[in-house]
Each structure stands twice: as C-alpha cells, then as structure tokens.
Scaffold this active site. Structure first.
Site, PDB file in Angstrom:
ATOM      1  N   PHE A   1       9.865  19.647 -42.264  1.00 40.69           N
ATOM      2  CA  PHE A   1       8.583  19.199 -41.693  1.00 40.69           C
ATOM      3  C   PHE A   1       8.266  20.057 -40.468  1.00 40.69           C
ATOM      4  O   PHE A   1       7.972  19.558 -39.387  1.00 40.69           O
ATOM      5  CB  PHE A   1       8.642  17.713 -41.311  1.00 40.69           C
ATOM      6  CG  PHE A   1       9.199  16.825 -42.384  1.00 40.69           C
ATOM      7  CD1 PHE A   1       8.398  16.385 -43.430  1.00 40.69           C
ATOM      8  CD2 PHE A   1      10.534  16.435 -42.369  1.00 40.69           C
ATOM      9  CE1 PHE A   1       8.921  15.560 -44.423  1.00 40.69           C
ATOM     10  CE2 PHE A   1      11.056  15.613 -43.355  1.00 40.69           C
ATOM     11  CZ  PHE A   1      10.250  15.176 -44.385  1.00 40.69           C
TER      12      PHE A   1
ATOM     13  N   ASP B   1      11.988  16.206 -38.499  1.00 40.24           N
ATOM     14  CA  ASP B   1      10.911  15.670 -37.649  1.00 40.24           C
ATOM     15  C   ASP B   1       9.725  15.295 -38.534  1.00 40.24           C
ATOM     16  O   ASP B   1       8.673  15.935 -38.498  1.00 40.24           O
ATOM     17  CB  ASP B   1      10.507  16.710 -36.596  1.00 40.24           C
ATOM     18  CG  ASP B   1       9.467  16.167 -35.626  1.00 40.24           C
ATOM     19  OD1 ASP B   1       9.388  14.929 -35.480  1.00 40.24           O
ATOM     20  OD2 ASP B   1       8.741  16.977 -35.026  1.00 40.24           O
TER      21      ASP B   1
ATOM     22  N   CYS C   1       8.805   9.198 -35.145  1.00 34.29           N
ATOM     23  CA  CYS C   1       7.654   8.955 -34.270  1.00 34.29           C
ATOM     24  C   CYS C   1       6.932   7.672 -34.675  1.00 34.29           C
ATOM     25  O   CYS C   1       5.784   7.451 -34.282  1.00 34.29           O
ATOM     26  CB  CYS C   1       6.694  10.139 -34.289  1.00 34.29           C
ATOM     27  SG  CYS C   1       5.977  10.483 -35.915  1.00 34.29           S
TER      28      CYS C   1
END
Length: 398
Positions: free
Chosen positions: A230, A302, A342
């Site tokens: 990613f 990520d 996140c």
C-alpha cells in the site's frame, strides 16, 4: 449574535462539560429547522453548557466550538484558533528540513471538522461538515492573516458525512485565494523531497501523519530488502532507500500512485531502476511471493482504513490479522514488520491483538520494538479519544 438554544436530553450535559466536542441527533430534545452552520447554544435544564455550529445533514448534529458563554463565534474567534494552532506547531515540530505539516487538526485544535495541511507554502483545506460551509471565508481570512509566507489556499470538497474515514478524498480542488498551486507541489520532509497532488490526491494529497514514522524507516532500512505494501506515492519506500536499503519493492493498486513513487525516487537522486514498482493487488502479490519463496528483511503495511463504520470493526480486526499473518510468511528470521492502522474505531489494543493473533497463526514469535501514534501536529484531546486514530508498531521476528 443571534444564537438558537437547543436543550440536551437529560444527563448528557456532563459529557460536554468534560470536553467532548460532538453532539449526536439523539442527544437533542428536538431538531430545529435552521440553516447548516447556525450557531447554537446547548443547554441542560435551561442552563448553558456549550456553544457550537449546527449540521442538519449529519448524525453529529452539533460540533462544539467553546464551553465559554462569553466567547462569540466570529472572525476573531477563528483567527485566534488558527494562531494558537500555528504557535503549537512551531513550538513542537522540528522544521529545519521540513516545510509541510498539519496546521489545523479539527477537534484537536478546537475547530472540529476543519483540516488544513500546509505544503511548502500552500494551505490545503478540507471541511468535514456541511455546517462549516458558511465559515469557509472566515477560515481563509484567518489563514491569510496568520500564516507567514502563505502563497495560496486550495480548497477540497467538504464532506457532508458523519465519518471522515468514509471519504476517499478524491474530490477536485479549487483555489480559494492567492497564487495557483502547481499540479504537483514539491515538498521537503526531513530532507527528502516528495511531490504532492493536492488537487486530486487522497485526502489533501499526502499523509503527513506518517512523517516521523517514515523517518524511522530511513534508519531501519539500512542494508535490508524492503517490501512496502500500500505504498501510495512511496513515502516509506523513498526513506528506506535513502537509509541504504539493498532493495525496495513498492506495491499499490493505484497506477498513478506507483508512477508518482517512481518519480519521487528520481527527485531524491535514487536510481529507480535498481528498485521495483508494481501496480497490483497487495494480497495477490503476497500470495505470489509466498509461492515463489521470496522473503524480505523489512515489510511495511500501511493499508487504508479497514473500519469505515462501527459495524465494520469486528471484520476490520479480522482483516488486520489476516493481512499481517500473510505478510509474516514473507518475513525473514530477525526481520522487521512495520504495521499501521488508521482506523479510528479500531483501538490500539484491538490492533495489537490482531497482530498478536497474526504472529500466532503464522508461527512467528514477535517482539514489539517501536510503538507510535500520530505526531504533535495531529493533537488528540484527552476528552476526545476518537481523535487517536493512527497506530504504528514495529515488530521483530525473534
């Protein structure tokens, strides 16, 4: 100032007095017919509790701006909040070799729903509530007055939704003031150079919240074969290469992001031909590498947010566990796994549990060597735990 008073449901005033900035529809005795952005006073038994702005289109009906009844929500109020945020950045962030940071971080800076990122002199503003639309000119004026050396202000479409994570940030931009921003803005971050697509890129164009973690990867990358999953525009990849990685393999599903990653290598004097860039599905590539027996010393995960609603949390935790388990099959003994989440709704404990389960199912013993969260330009008020969204862990295979 003409302020509408809204009575809170019984017992909810304490929640706001403690400092939480959100009021949901169900917390109000009634929903008034007033325009988005109207200033409202929240009361309990007729007594003032807090003042905020109204959004009839969101489940979050009111976002609190102040708990001081003497404060008027006007241009002076917003200018003071912007100046306070700027003072905090210059005091807390090392800007010697960095020209880009988050200037306003919504609830963390007392301006809920407002995000402003500063990229080498250009401010990129994103409003996460339809209730903020009337305040856009005031925010623009506050930025013009408060930010030294400001070149221009670029606005991205506001999101009339309840959940910022649902926004992929790909709405087009519009200049609101000043010199027109270039199609790609070159920025400096810890001495590295990156091109930022502030007009059409995700969110405001770059993920400034990973700045310090990218710098960490520069140190950890030395002498390692690195897989960056990613990878977006190659922030972690560039830093790994700058730190002396033997090889860096960057993979992202977006071909434009991969092209930008390759360009970012070139901008930093790094031989792109020495490294690999691939627009592909991360999960399919990991499976392919597993079948080939290809392994790495450092793997970076990520991914975008997995939990875009509260109902999706359980599936998101399972998804993180699955992703990390698959990646661990490619990690060499003694290697490092840098893994991030996140998703605000996935807590640090949930995410750590997912990584722990991944290690167990992969048959890999892991030791936590770094545990990080978002940097000082993404402040989290203690009364607003929802603002603590970024988790970044570095694990070592032992």
């Amino acid at each position: 100032m003409n302020v509408v008073k809204l009575e809170l449901a019984r017992g909810l005033g304490r929640h706001l007095r403690a400092g939480h900035p959100w009021v949901f529809r169900k917390a109000l005795e009634h929903m008034p017919r007033i325009p988005a952005g109207s200033v409202v006073d929240l009361t309990e038994n007729g007594k003032f509790v807090a003042r905020g702005y109204y959004d009839p289109h969101s489940a979050i009906a009111v976002r609190v701006l102040t708990r001081d009844s003497r404060e008027t929500v006007d241009s002076r109020f917003i200018t003071q909040r912007v100046q306070r945020a700027l003072a905090a950045r210059t005091a807390l962030i090392d800007l010697k070799d960095t020209d880009s940071y988050r200037l306003i971080h919504g609830e963390g800076d007392g301006l809920p729903g407002v995000v402003v990122d500063l990229y080498a002199g250009w401010a990129v503003m994103k409003l996460y509530s339809a209730g903020l639309t009337p305040y856009r000119p005031l925010i623009v004026e506050a930025l013009k007055a408060g930010v030294p050396g400001l070149k221009g202000i670029l606005g991205r479409d506001e999101v009339g939704r309840d959940d910022v994570e649902e926004d992929d940030g790909r709405g087009s931009g519009k200049m609101l003031w000043g010199e027109e921003a270039p199609e790609l803005i070159p920025i400096r971050e810890r001495g590295a150079i990156f091109l930022v697509d502030a007009w059409k890129g995700q969110k405001t164009g770059f993920f400034l919240d990973q700045r310090e973690n990218r710098h960490l990867i520069r140190r950890l990358g030395q002498g390692r074969d690195v897989l960056n999953c990613f990878s977006f525009s190659g922030g972690f990849s560039v830093n790994a290469a700058l730190g002396g990685a033997n090889s860096v393999f960057s993979v992202d599903q977006d071909p434009e992001a991969i092209a930008l990653a390759r360009e970012n290598f070139t901008r930093n004097g790094l031989p792109a031909a020495k490294h690999d860039f691939l627009a592909a599905d991360v999960f399919a590539l990991i499976q392919s590498f597993k079948e080939e027996g290809r392994t790495f010393d450092l793997i970076i995960l990520d991914p975008p947010a997995f939990a875009k609603s509260q109902r999706a949390v359980e599936a998101a935790v399972d998804g993180y566990a699955s992703l990390n388990r698959q990646a661990l099959a490619l990690l060499r003994p003694g290697g490092l796994l840098a893994t991030a989440s996140c998703s605000a709704r996935v807590t640090g404990d949930m995410f750590m549990g997912a990584v722990r389960e991944a290690g167990f199912k992969a048959g890999v013993d892991l030791a936590l060597v770094e545990e990080r969260y978002q940097p000082p330009d993404h402040p989290v008020r203690l009364q607003f735990p929802e603002g603590k969204y970024l988790k970044f862990y570095v694990m070592q295979s032992v």
